[in-house]
Design a protein around this motif. Structure first.
Motif, PDB file in Angstrom:
ATOM      1  N   LEU B 189       0.835  -1.205   0.000  1.00 46.45           N
ATOM      2  CA  LEU B 189       0.000   0.000   0.000  1.00 46.45           C
ATOM      3  C   LEU B 189       0.870   1.255   0.000  1.00 46.45           C
ATOM      4  O   LEU B 189       0.648   2.189  -0.771  1.00 46.45           O
ATOM      5  N   PHE B 190       1.882   1.241   0.868  1.00 46.86           N
ATOM      6  CA  PHE B 190       2.785   2.402   0.913  1.00 46.86           C
ATOM      7  C   PHE B 190       3.526   2.575  -0.412  1.00 46.86           C
ATOM      8  O   PHE B 190       3.786   3.675  -0.862  1.00 46.86           O
ATOM      9  N   PHE B 191       3.842   1.444  -1.001  1.00 46.43           N
ATOM     10  CA  PHE B 191       4.637   1.459  -2.236  1.00 46.43           C
ATOM     11  C   PHE B 191       3.880   2.131  -3.394  1.00 46.43           C
ATOM     12  O   PHE B 191       4.496   2.662  -4.322  1.00 46.43           O
ATOM     13  N   THR B 192       2.543   2.141  -3.325  1.00 50.70           N
ATOM     14  CA  THR B 192       1.765   2.759  -4.408  1.00 50.70           C
ATOM     15  C   THR B 192       2.123   4.243  -4.564  1.00 50.70           C
ATOM     16  O   THR B 192       2.042   4.786  -5.658  1.00 50.70           O
ATOM     17  N   GLY B 193       2.545   4.854  -3.428  1.00 48.47           N
ATOM     18  CA  GLY B 193       2.921   6.273  -3.482  1.00 48.47           C
ATOM     19  C   GLY B 193       3.969   6.548  -4.541  1.00 48.47           C
ATOM     20  O   GLY B 193       3.952   7.593  -5.203  1.00 48.47           O
ATOM     21  N   LEU B 194       4.888   5.602  -4.716  1.00 47.57           N
ATOM     22  CA  LEU B 194       5.951   5.791  -5.711  1.00 47.57           C
ATOM     23  C   LEU B 194       5.387   5.913  -7.122  1.00 47.57           C
ATOM     24  O   LEU B 194       5.893   6.679  -7.933  1.00 47.57           O
ATOM     25  N   TYR B 195       4.358   5.117  -7.395  1.00 51.21           N
ATOM     26  CA  TYR B 195       3.737   5.182  -8.727  1.00 51.21           C
ATOM     27  C   TYR B 195       3.194   6.595  -8.993  1.00 51.21           C
ATOM     28  O   TYR B 195       3.431   7.181 -10.040  1.00 51.21           O
ATOM     29  N   TYR B 196       2.443   7.090  -7.992  1.00 53.00           N
ATOM     30  CA  TYR B 196       1.883   8.438  -8.139  1.00 53.00           C
ATOM     31  C   TYR B 196       2.985   9.483  -8.336  1.00 53.00           C
ATOM     32  O   TYR B 196       2.924  10.348  -9.204  1.00 53.00           O
ATOM     33  N   LEU B 197       4.004   9.333  -7.485  1.00 52.31           N
ATOM     34  CA  LEU B 197       5.097  10.307  -7.508  1.00 52.31           C
ATOM     35  C   LEU B 197       5.779  10.331  -8.869  1.00 52.31           C
ATOM     36  O   LEU B 197       6.025  11.392  -9.453  1.00 52.31           O
ATOM     37  N   LEU B 198       6.042   9.139  -9.380  1.00 51.32           N
ATOM     38  CA  LEU B 198       6.729   9.027 -10.660  1.00 51.32           C
ATOM     39  C   LEU B 198       5.870   9.619 -11.781  1.00 51.32           C
ATOM     40  O   LEU B 198       6.356  10.401 -12.614  1.00 51.32           O
ATOM     41  N   PHE B 199       4.588   9.269 -11.765  1.00 55.38           N
ATOM     42  CA  PHE B 199       3.713   9.742 -12.833  1.00 55.38           C
ATOM     43  C   PHE B 199       3.563  11.267 -12.787  1.00 55.38           C
ATOM     44  O   PHE B 199       3.615  11.943 -13.812  1.00 55.38           O
ATOM     45  N   CYS B 200       3.401  11.798 -11.574  1.00 55.02           N
ATOM     46  CA  CYS B 200       3.284  13.255 -11.455  1.00 55.02           C
ATOM     47  C   CYS B 200       4.585  13.942 -11.879  1.00 55.02           C
ATOM     48  O   CYS B 200       4.555  15.043 -12.436  1.00 55.02           O
ATOM     49  N   GLY B 201       5.691  13.279 -11.621  1.00 57.05           N
ATOM     50  CA  GLY B 201       6.980  13.820 -12.070  1.00 57.05           C
ATOM     51  C   GLY B 201       7.010  13.949 -13.586  1.00 57.05           C
ATOM     52  O   GLY B 201       7.421  14.979 -14.136  1.00 57.05           O
TER      53      GLY B 201
END
Lengths: 252, 219
Positions: B189-201
């Motif tokens: 669940l915490f790891f999903t944050g990376l997906y968002y972060l990368l995409f927003c980047g």
């Protein structure tokens, strides 16, 4: 027959009567200067002629054909206005070039949309106009890369591209610093020899005196005095004209 | 296990991307229509649109999602969305598109009203029609002005897609959360944050590029 006949144009904004019945006529190839202090209605008159404002009363005709009549609603429909306003061209005080297009495209856009010829013809004509205003080396530049005087020269070429019968100038040099007014006035002066009919609203008295065939002095929404430059500048009859001229020609 | 988590999260993220892309595709043009409505000279239409925008911007997106999905079934006894995941997806998209179109419309309106009157007048005296003036002169200038506020909204949308989870649309948060129950793992669940972060980047870079591209002219 006069190219332009303006008959009793009236216009008010709210309670203020800005034009109180303007009547004049202009022959083909003549240059008319309209002078007068701010708020006298000069710009509003020009805007009425270009259909940017709708006059409340009166009419005007170009080469004998009525193009606007406040009493006749058929001259007020949008399509009719679009057709009729092309008798006039307008050069704005603030240039109003299209910032996202280069100089060439600024000039070719309207003729292209109106299908005034093949793309090659339009392009050729635009290049000739750019040469006429002396900006051939700037043809691919964008408006923001040009000085105010150069922008105004492009605006003149852009207006000419639609081949108006009457070209109007709304204080064409008022937004320019003094060093740049000369180049714009020279271009306008050169157009005179090309027998364009022009109406110039201006604060440049020397220019009005030197270039015009006819001068109108407006005050408080009426034509206070009109005549040849010699008559209006040399022997003003009206008290108001004399007062205006003495303040504007005053050397500080 | 890691591989299993990644596959599951990737699938969830694909759904997130789908929500994101479909919402934009719907909301960008709908927002323009709403913007025109809110600038209309026909007062009843203007009033209606303004009220609608007020309601949508004045209530939580999560609540709108619930009302749009459950409302027809509970209030009208007519579940227009059907029971399956397909129906839930469409309901989510309807809610997202309406919501984002309203926010976009205000950005468009601000952009359109900021264009100098002289630009319209220059087009008019050259004999252009209203449509030509809008599409050939005004639009690109509006786009240039609204890129920064639009990028803000669009980046918010990336993260708002996670709200779809509350009516059981399987997106990446759901995918990550599922591992808590099934395998007692919290990190997916915490790891999903990376997906968002990368995409927003990536989006941030893209908007920066568009801004730079439009920098060739000044208004």
């Amino acid at each position: 027959m006069p190219i332009l006949e303006v008959n009793n144009i009236k216009k008010h904004f709210g309670k203020t009567e800005v034009l109180k019945g303007i009547t004049f006529s202009l022959e083909k190839g003549e240059v008319l200067s309209i002078i007068g202090s701010s708020g006298s209605g000069k710009t509003t008159l020009l805007r009425c002629l270009n259909f940017l404002e709708t006059a409340d009363e009166g009419s005007f005709s170009v080469a004998g054909k009525t193009v606007f009549n406040a009493a006749d609603t058929s001259t007020l429909s949008e399509a009719e206005i679009r057709r009729n306003r092309l008798h006039f061209g307008l050069v704005f005080q603030s240039f109003n070039l299209f910032p996202q297009y280069n100089i060439l495209k600024n000039i070719t856009l309207a003729p292209t949309l109106a299908k005034c010829g093949t793309p090659e013809e339009i392009d050729q004509k635009a290049r000739a106009l750019i040469e006429r205003v002396g900006l051939t080396d700037k043809i691919r530049n964008y408006p923001c890369e040009l000085s105010g005087g150069q922008q105004q020269r492009v605006a003149i070429a852009r207006a000419l591209a639609m081949e108006p019968d009457i070209l109007c100038f709304d204080e064409p040099t008022s937004a320019l610093d003094p060093a740049l007014t000369g180049e714009v006035l020279r271009v306008i002066k050169d157009l005179k020899s090309g027998d364009s009919t022009m109406i110039v609203v201006t604060h440049e008295m020397e220019f009005a005196r030197g270039v015009s065939d006819k001068v109108i002095f407006m005050a408080d929404g009426v034509i206070e005095e009109s005549g040849t430059p010699e008559e209006v500048f040399g022997h003003p009859k009206s008290e108001k004209t004399r007062a205006f001229l003495s303040t504007s020609l005053e050397k500080i | 296990m890691i591989q299993e988590v990644l596959i599951s999260l990737n699938n969830g993220f694909l759904k997130t991307l789908q929500l994101f892309a479909c919402t934009l595709l719907g909301a960008i043009p709908l927002g323009l229509l709403i913007a025109f409505g809110s600038m209309s000279k026909f007062l009843p239409l203007k009033g209606l649109i303004k009220t609608f925008v007020w309601i949508i911007r004045g209530t939580p997106l999560m609540l709108q999602l619930l009302i749009i999905y459950y409302g027809p079934g509970l209030l009208l006894h007519n579940n227009i969305w059907g029971g399956g995941s397909e129906g839930r997806l469409i309901a989510v998209l309807a809610a997202f598109i309406l919501n984002y179109a309203c926010y976009f419309s205000e950005i468009y309106r601000g952009g359109i009203e900021s264009i100098a009157k002289g630009q319209y007048e220059a087009g008019q005296v050259l004999g252009m029609t209203k449509t030509q003036i809008f599409f050939r002169i005004v639009l690109l200038q509006v786009i240039k002005r609204i890129v920064p506020p639009m990028s803000n909204e669009i980046i918010t949308l990336v993260k708002d897609t996670s709200l779809a989870r509350i009516i059981a649309v399987y997106e990446i948060i759901w995918a990550g959360q599922a591992f808590i129950k099934s395998a007692g793992l919290i990190w997916p669940l915490f790891f999903t944050g990376l997906y968002y972060l990368l995409f927003c980047g990536i989006l941030t870079l893209l908007f920066g590029y568009i801004e730079k591209k439009l920098n060739y002219f000044h208004q």
